[in-house]
Design an enzyme around this catalytic site. Structure first.
Site, PDB file in Angstrom:
ATOM      1  N   HIS A  94       0.820  -1.216   0.000  1.00 46.29           N
ATOM      2  CA  HIS A  94       0.000   0.000   0.000  1.00 46.29           C
ATOM      3  C   HIS A  94       0.858   1.272   0.000  1.00 46.29           C
ATOM      4  O   HIS A  94       0.803   2.067  -0.926  1.00 46.29           O
ATOM      5  CB  HIS A  94      -0.879   0.031   1.260  1.00 46.29           C
ATOM      6  CG  HIS A  94      -1.813  -1.126   1.419  1.00 46.29           C
ATOM      7  ND1 HIS A  94      -2.885  -1.386   0.597  1.00 46.29           N
ATOM      8  CD2 HIS A  94      -1.834  -2.118   2.363  1.00 46.29           C
ATOM      9  CE1 HIS A  94      -3.536  -2.459   1.018  1.00 46.29           C
ATOM     10  NE2 HIS A  94      -2.918  -2.925   2.077  1.00 46.29           N
TER      11      HIS A  94
HETATM   12  O1  RIB Z   1      -5.327   0.117   4.507  1.00 46.89           O
HETATM   13  C1  RIB Z   1      -3.937   0.081   4.365  1.00 46.89           C
HETATM   14  C2  RIB Z   1      -3.282   1.136   5.201  1.00 46.89           C
HETATM   15  O2  RIB Z   1      -3.541   0.907   6.580  1.00 46.89           O
HETATM   16  C3  RIB Z   1      -1.741   1.138   5.083  1.00 46.89           C
HETATM   17  O3  RIB Z   1      -1.264   2.446   5.222  1.00 46.89           O
HETATM   18  C4  RIB Z   1      -1.293   0.309   6.244  1.00 46.89           C
HETATM   19  O4  RIB Z   1       0.017   0.659   6.711  1.00 46.89           O
HETATM   20  C5  RIB Z   1      -2.311   0.691   7.290  1.00 46.89           C
HETATM   21  O5  RIB Z   1      -1.884   1.923   7.866  1.00 46.89           O
END
Ligand code: RIB
Ligand code: CA
Length: 324
Positions: A252
């Site tokens: 992500h």
């Molecule tokens: O949904 C994914 C996000 O939530 C990413 O930034 C992960 O690190 C958590 O913070």
């Protein structure tokens, strides 16, 4: 050049210089890779930690230990230890109680910089006119800074954030974690008038780290790459335990950095996005108006919809190897 790509996002002169970035994050395994990527590909002016994947004292510690392992002499500043309104909600089922479960961490020798994340953020943005804010956790620090000085929205080059989705969420059917964890903060950011680039789940799930890519990371030289590989092994195991073996492991947070350093890798749609605060089933949802043509509301966000994931991974691997 991919259709709908933004050629200019982060760089002043078409790619040669390193964009100036302040990274607000909640490390977190994928945040840690975002730190390493930003440290190698941007002028990283500082890191601010926020409560999110783990409590603030852990995300602050983790941001410090990642910069220590990588040899990054970058100020790390403590931010908010709880959301604006919502009750704190961590993600130990993925990141562990420590926020960085998996690798054995060395004793911490770095100290956080004094002062608050809000003060650090506002001062960094007033000192120059080319600063990108990359946010990869709940948007509490960003919202507090915007609330203290709304002119921040016009002074930043832009805010590139990992959060939200126009498809399913990952915490509820409708909401993604970073937005759900502090919806009031997210609403302040999305309504701020700042230039916004959104890497939501629809995009980040297209950037996965499979067994082959995990093996590629393990083959890289140097302590930073070895640390990243160990993190990804633990992150992948946690994802498999929580979501099943064939979901794949989405990277992500590095997407929000790459959107600034390598905009040519992405496809984008200009859309209106609002954050739902009161829906019984939809609180924390990013409501993305994808109605065709003129029927959509006035766009306020560059919503990333696809990426060249092979080149993105090669860029990440080169950045990690560069620390050796
Ligand atoms: O949904 C994914 C996000 O939530 C990413 O930034 C992960 O690190 C958590 O913070
Ligand atoms: Ca994060």
């Amino acid at each position: 050049m991919r259709a709908g790509v933004r050629p200019d996002a982060g760089t002043q002169d078409g790619g040669a210089s390193r964009p100036a970035v302040l990274l607000d994050c909640d490390p977190g395994h994928d945040d840690a890779l975002a730190i390493l990527l930003a440290g190698a590909t941007t002028e990283l002016v500082g890191i601010t930690a926020v409560s999110g994947n783990a409590p603030l004292e852990r995300t602050l510690h983790n941001a410090l230990i990642v910069t220590q392992i990588a040899g990054l002499d970058v100020p790390v500043v403590a931010g908010a230890d709880r959301p604006l309104v919502a009750e704190p909600r961590h993600a130990a089922f993925i990141h562990g109680e420590s926020g960085l479960d998996g690798p054995e961490l060395p004793p911490l020798t770095r100290e956080p910089a004094g002062g608050s994340a809000v003060r650090f953020l506002l001062e960094a943005a007033s000192a120059r006119d080319d600063l990108w804010l990359v946010a990869t956790g709940p948007l509490t620090n960003v919202a507090l800074a915007l609330r203290e000085d709304p002119s921040l929205a016009g002074r930043l080059r832009g805010i590139s954030l990992m959060g939200g989705s126009y498809g399913p969420g990952n915490v509820t059917a409708a909401a993604e974690y970073n937005i759900f964890a502090d919806p009031e903060a997210a609403a302040i950011v999305f309504d701020s008038g700042a230039r916004l680039v959104m890497a939501g789940l629809d995009l980040t799930h297209r950037f996965r780290i499979d067994a082959e890519r995990q093996a590629a990371l393990r083959a890289l030289p140097g302590a930073a790459a070895r640390f990243a590989a160990e993190l990804m092994t633990a992150y992948g195991d946690a994802y498999a335990r929580s979501f099943g073996p064939d979901v794949g492991v989405p990277l992500h947070d590095p997407c929000a950095v790459l959107a600034v350093t390598h905009p040519e890798l992405f496809e984008v749609e200009l859309r209106h996005v609002a954050v739902e605060l009161t829906g019984t089933h939809t609180r924390g949802m990013t409501v993305v108006d994808r109605r065709p043509g003129e029927r959509g509301a006035e766009p306020n966000v560059e919503v990333l919809t696809d990426l060249d994931h092979a080149t993105a991974f090669a860029t990440l691997a080169a950045a990690l190897a560069g620390y050796a």
